[in-house]
Scaffold this motif. Structure first.
Motif, PDB file in Angstrom:
ATOM      1  N   VAL A   8       0.845  -1.199   0.000  1.00 24.62           N
ATOM      2  CA  VAL A   8       0.000   0.000   0.000  1.00 24.62           C
ATOM      3  C   VAL A   8       0.880   1.250   0.000  1.00 24.62           C
ATOM      4  CG1 VAL A   8      -1.720   1.321   1.294  1.00 24.62           C
ATOM      5  CG2 VAL A   8      -1.935  -1.169   1.109  1.00 24.62           C
ATOM      6  N   LEU A   9       1.913   1.270   0.817  1.00 27.68           N
ATOM      7  CA  LEU A   9       2.815   2.422   0.860  1.00 27.68           C
ATOM      8  C   LEU A   9       3.531   2.609  -0.477  1.00 27.68           C
ATOM      9  CD1 LEU A   9       4.115   4.729   2.437  1.00 27.68           C
ATOM     10  CD2 LEU A   9       5.828   3.097   3.254  1.00 27.68           C
ATOM     11  N   THR A  10       3.976   1.520  -1.072  1.00 28.25           N
ATOM     12  CA  THR A  10       4.641   1.595  -2.379  1.00 28.25           C
ATOM     13  C   THR A  10       3.690   2.161  -3.429  1.00 28.25           C
ATOM     14  OG1 THR A  10       6.066  -0.273  -1.829  1.00 28.25           O
ATOM     15  CG2 THR A  10       5.832   0.266  -4.169  1.00 28.25           C
ATOM     16  N   ALA A  11       2.444   1.683  -3.436  1.00 33.60           N
ATOM     17  CA  ALA A  11       1.451   2.171  -4.394  1.00 33.60           C
ATOM     18  C   ALA A  11       1.151   3.649  -4.161  1.00 33.60           C
ATOM     19  CB  ALA A  11       0.179   1.340  -4.307  1.00 33.60           C
ATOM     20  N   LEU A  12       1.047   4.052  -2.908  1.00 39.96           N
ATOM     21  CA  LEU A  12       0.799   5.461  -2.594  1.00 39.96           C
ATOM     22  C   LEU A  12       1.968   6.327  -3.051  1.00 39.96           C
ATOM     23  CD1 LEU A  12      -0.886   7.711  -1.328  1.00 39.96           C
ATOM     24  CD2 LEU A  12       0.203   7.167   0.867  1.00 39.96           C
ATOM     25  N   LEU A  13       3.184   5.900  -2.765  1.00 42.30           N
ATOM     26  CA  LEU A  13       4.359   6.661  -3.185  1.00 42.30           C
ATOM     27  C   LEU A  13       4.468   6.721  -4.709  1.00 42.30           C
ATOM     28  CD1 LEU A  13       6.981   5.497  -0.536  1.00 42.30           C
ATOM     29  CD2 LEU A  13       5.787   7.701  -0.659  1.00 42.30           C
ATOM     30  N   PHE A  14       4.132   5.631  -5.365  1.00 47.14           N
ATOM     31  CA  PHE A  14       4.125   5.595  -6.825  1.00 47.14           C
ATOM     32  C   PHE A  14       3.118   6.611  -7.361  1.00 47.14           C
ATOM     33  CE2 PHE A  14       2.790   4.071 -10.960  1.00 47.14           C
ATOM     34  CZ  PHE A  14       3.987   3.705 -11.549  1.00 47.14           C
ATOM     35  N   THR A  15       1.912   6.614  -6.796  1.00 45.60           N
ATOM     36  CA  THR A  15       0.866   7.557  -7.197  1.00 45.60           C
ATOM     37  C   THR A  15       1.344   8.988  -7.019  1.00 45.60           C
ATOM     38  OG1 THR A  15      -0.889   5.986  -6.631  1.00 45.60           O
ATOM     39  CG2 THR A  15      -1.499   8.314  -6.698  1.00 45.60           C
ATOM     40  N   LEU A  16       1.916   9.288  -5.857  1.00 48.01           N
ATOM     41  CA  LEU A  16       2.400  10.648  -5.582  1.00 48.01           C
ATOM     42  C   LEU A  16       3.536  11.039  -6.515  1.00 48.01           C
ATOM     43  CD1 LEU A  16       2.235  10.627  -1.678  1.00 48.01           C
ATOM     44  CD2 LEU A  16       0.618  11.692  -3.295  1.00 48.01           C
ATOM     45  N   ALA A  17       4.400  10.081  -6.862  1.00 52.94           N
ATOM     46  CA  ALA A  17       5.507  10.361  -7.782  1.00 52.94           C
ATOM     47  C   ALA A  17       4.972  10.717  -9.168  1.00 52.94           C
ATOM     48  CB  ALA A  17       6.453   9.166  -7.860  1.00 52.94           C
ATOM     49  N   VAL A  18       3.971   9.980  -9.640  1.00 56.30           N
ATOM     50  CA  VAL A  18       3.379  10.273 -10.955  1.00 56.30           C
ATOM     51  C   VAL A  18       2.736  11.653 -10.940  1.00 56.30           C
ATOM     52  CG1 VAL A  18       1.556   9.603 -12.590  1.00 56.30           C
ATOM     53  CG2 VAL A  18       3.087   7.873 -11.638  1.00 56.30           C
ATOM     54  N   LEU A  19       2.035  11.970  -9.869  1.00 54.75           N
ATOM     55  CA  LEU A  19       1.394  13.281  -9.778  1.00 54.75           C
ATOM     56  C   LEU A  19       2.435  14.398  -9.704  1.00 54.75           C
ATOM     57  CD1 LEU A  19      -1.618  12.490  -7.429  1.00 54.75           C
ATOM     58  CD2 LEU A  19      -1.558  12.608  -9.925  1.00 54.75           C
ATOM     59  N   ALA A  20       3.517  14.184  -8.964  1.00 48.93           N
ATOM     60  CA  ALA A  20       4.584  15.187  -8.879  1.00 48.93           C
ATOM     61  C   ALA A  20       5.240  15.406 -10.236  1.00 48.93           C
ATOM     62  CB  ALA A  20       5.625  14.768  -7.840  1.00 48.93           C
ATOM     63  N   LEU A  21       5.466  14.323 -10.966  1.00 44.42           N
ATOM     64  CA  LEU A  21       6.043  14.453 -12.304  1.00 44.42           C
ATOM     65  C   LEU A  21       5.064  15.122 -13.265  1.00 44.42           C
ATOM     66  CD1 LEU A  21       7.895  11.049 -12.573  1.00 44.42           C
ATOM     67  CD2 LEU A  21       8.948  13.319 -12.572  1.00 44.42           C
ATOM     68  N   GLY A  22       3.790  14.827 -13.120  1.00 40.87           N
ATOM     69  CA  GLY A  22       2.772  15.504 -13.923  1.00 40.87           C
ATOM     70  C   GLY A  22       2.773  16.993 -13.661  1.00 40.87           C
ATOM     71  N   TYR A  23       2.927  17.364 -12.407  1.00 40.54           N
ATOM     72  CA  TYR A  23       3.007  18.781 -12.035  1.00 40.54           C
ATOM     73  C   TYR A  23       4.262  19.419 -12.631  1.00 40.54           C
ATOM     74  CZ  TYR A  23       3.584  22.995  -9.279  1.00 40.54           C
ATOM     75  OH  TYR A  23       3.768  24.302  -8.904  1.00 40.54           O
ATOM     76  N   ALA A  24       5.396  18.744 -12.509  1.00 44.01           N
ATOM     77  CA  ALA A  24       6.653  19.282 -13.028  1.00 44.01           C
ATOM     78  C   ALA A  24       6.613  19.448 -14.546  1.00 44.01           C
ATOM     79  CB  ALA A  24       7.822  18.376 -12.627  1.00 44.01           C
ATOM     80  N   ALA A  25       5.969  18.523 -15.237  1.00 44.47           N
ATOM     81  CA  ALA A  25       5.937  18.564 -16.700  1.00 44.47           C
ATOM     82  C   ALA A  25       4.851  19.488 -17.248  1.00 44.47           C
ATOM     83  CB  ALA A  25       5.746  17.152 -17.256  1.00 44.47           C
ATOM     84  N   PHE A  26       3.671  19.460 -16.632  1.00 42.77           N
ATOM     85  CA  PHE A  26       2.523  20.137 -17.240  1.00 42.77           C
ATOM     86  C   PHE A  26       1.838  21.173 -16.349  1.00 42.77           C
ATOM     87  CE2 PHE A  26       2.807  15.948 -19.309  1.00 42.77           C
ATOM     88  CZ  PHE A  26       2.972  16.365 -20.616  1.00 42.77           C
ATOM     89  N   GLY A  27       2.270  21.324 -15.106  1.00 47.74           N
ATOM     90  CA  GLY A  27       1.674  22.315 -14.217  1.00 47.74           C
ATOM     91  C   GLY A  27       0.528  21.761 -13.379  1.00 47.74           C
ATOM     92  N   PHE A  28       0.016  22.636 -12.526  1.00 44.96           N
ATOM     93  CA  PHE A  28      -0.981  22.248 -11.530  1.00 44.96           C
ATOM     94  C   PHE A  28      -2.278  21.734 -12.140  1.00 44.96           C
ATOM     95  CE2 PHE A  28      -4.672  23.295  -8.893  1.00 44.96           C
ATOM     96  CZ  PHE A  28      -4.398  22.501  -7.792  1.00 44.96           C
ATOM     97  N   TRP A  29      -2.853  22.454 -13.116  1.00 43.60           N
ATOM     98  CA  TRP A  29      -4.173  22.090 -13.631  1.00 43.60           C
ATOM     99  C   TRP A  29      -4.164  20.744 -14.339  1.00 43.60           C
ATOM    100  CZ3 TRP A  29      -7.702  24.330 -11.135  1.00 43.60           C
ATOM    101  CH2 TRP A  29      -7.525  25.623 -10.667  1.00 43.60           C
ATOM    102  N   THR A  30      -3.138  20.497 -15.106  1.00 39.55           N
ATOM    103  CA  THR A  30      -3.040  19.205 -15.790  1.00 39.55           C
ATOM    104  C   THR A  30      -2.787  18.091 -14.781  1.00 39.55           C
ATOM    105  OG1 THR A  30      -2.214  20.333 -17.748  1.00 39.55           O
ATOM    106  CG2 THR A  30      -1.870  17.956 -17.645  1.00 39.55           C
ATOM    107  N   MET A  31      -1.959  18.359 -13.787  1.00 38.71           N
ATOM    108  CA  MET A  31      -1.723  17.372 -12.724  1.00 38.71           C
ATOM    109  C   MET A  31      -3.036  17.052 -12.010  1.00 38.71           C
ATOM    110  SD  MET A  31      -1.301  16.990  -9.093  1.00 38.71           S
ATOM    111  CE  MET A  31      -1.322  18.696  -8.657  1.00 38.71           C
ATOM    112  N   LEU A  32      -3.857  18.053 -11.823  1.00 33.66           N
ATOM    113  CA  LEU A  32      -5.147  17.834 -11.171  1.00 33.66           C
ATOM    114  C   LEU A  32      -6.013  16.871 -11.989  1.00 33.66           C
ATOM    115  CD1 LEU A  32      -6.599  18.792  -8.624  1.00 33.66           C
ATOM    116  CD2 LEU A  32      -7.636  20.595  -9.993  1.00 33.66           C
TER     117      LEU A  32
END
Length: 192
Positions: A8-32
């Motif tokens: 569960v922790l690995t999956a949560l960290l994976f999810t957060l990593a994808v969202l952080a990378l989405g934010y870094a690449a495309f900004g807040f709205w796209t990450m949302l």
């Protein structure tokens, strides 16, 4: 069947990593928008905790994968990322930028591992299947629910929209198969 806390922790960290990378690449709205698929997939995985055999989702998985590739081609040819950049005000990242490369590896790369991971009975493989189907069946609905608000007319075509008509329902079928496998396991456990 309960999940191991480390999974569960690995999956949560994976999810957060994808969202952080989405934010870094495309900004807040796209990450949302990404959040609906990745966080949604994570929550669905917690709600339906069974480890599912890949055979239960084999056909919807491969159909969704093919339709996803066609969707990406449509987005590329129709200038989706240019339109997204104009809407969000975030410059379109270079395809070879570290953010985009890592985002592709963590999302699409991981989704390609679903048959292997689920075939070995890994709970993380079932998590990846939920995120894949949720991303294709929920996130991609933004082409109809979110993006038309930024088109010249609410009924105008928005880049990438046409292929979602097939992609989303097939992904919903995959989610239905995952949930049905969970129900079947629960019923089987009740009779033992």
């Amino acid at each position: 069947m309960s999940k191991h806390p480390a999974t569960v922790l690995t999956a949560l960290l994976f999810t957060l990593a994808v969202l952080a990378l989405g934010y870094a690449a495309f900004g807040f709205w796209t990450m949302l928008i990404f959040t609906s698929g990745f966080l949604g997939g994570f929550l669905l995985w917690l709600l339906f905790p069974a480890t599912v055999a890949f055979s239960a989702i084999k056909i919807p998985y491969f159909l969704t994968l093919v339709l996803f590739i066609l969707h990406r081609i449509e987005e590329y040819l129709s200038g989706f990322f240019d339109r997204l950049s104009a809407i969000t005000g975030v410059q379109k990242p270079e395809v070879a930028s570290w953010e985009v490369v890592l985002l592709l590896l963590l999302s699409v790369g991981a989704w390609l591992l679903i048959p292997w991971a689920m075939g070995r009975g890994y709970r993380f493989g079932t998590y990846l299947a939920w995120t894949f189907f949720a991303a294709m069946g929920i996130t991609e609905l933004a082409h109809f629910v979110v993006f038309p608000w930024f088109a010249p007319s609410p009924l105008a075509y928005f880049p990438g929209m046409a292929s979602v008509v097939l992609l989303a329902p097939v992904a919903w079928w995959g989610m239905r198969r995952l949930a049905a496998a969970q129900r079947q396991r629960s019923e089987d456990s009740a009779f033992q």
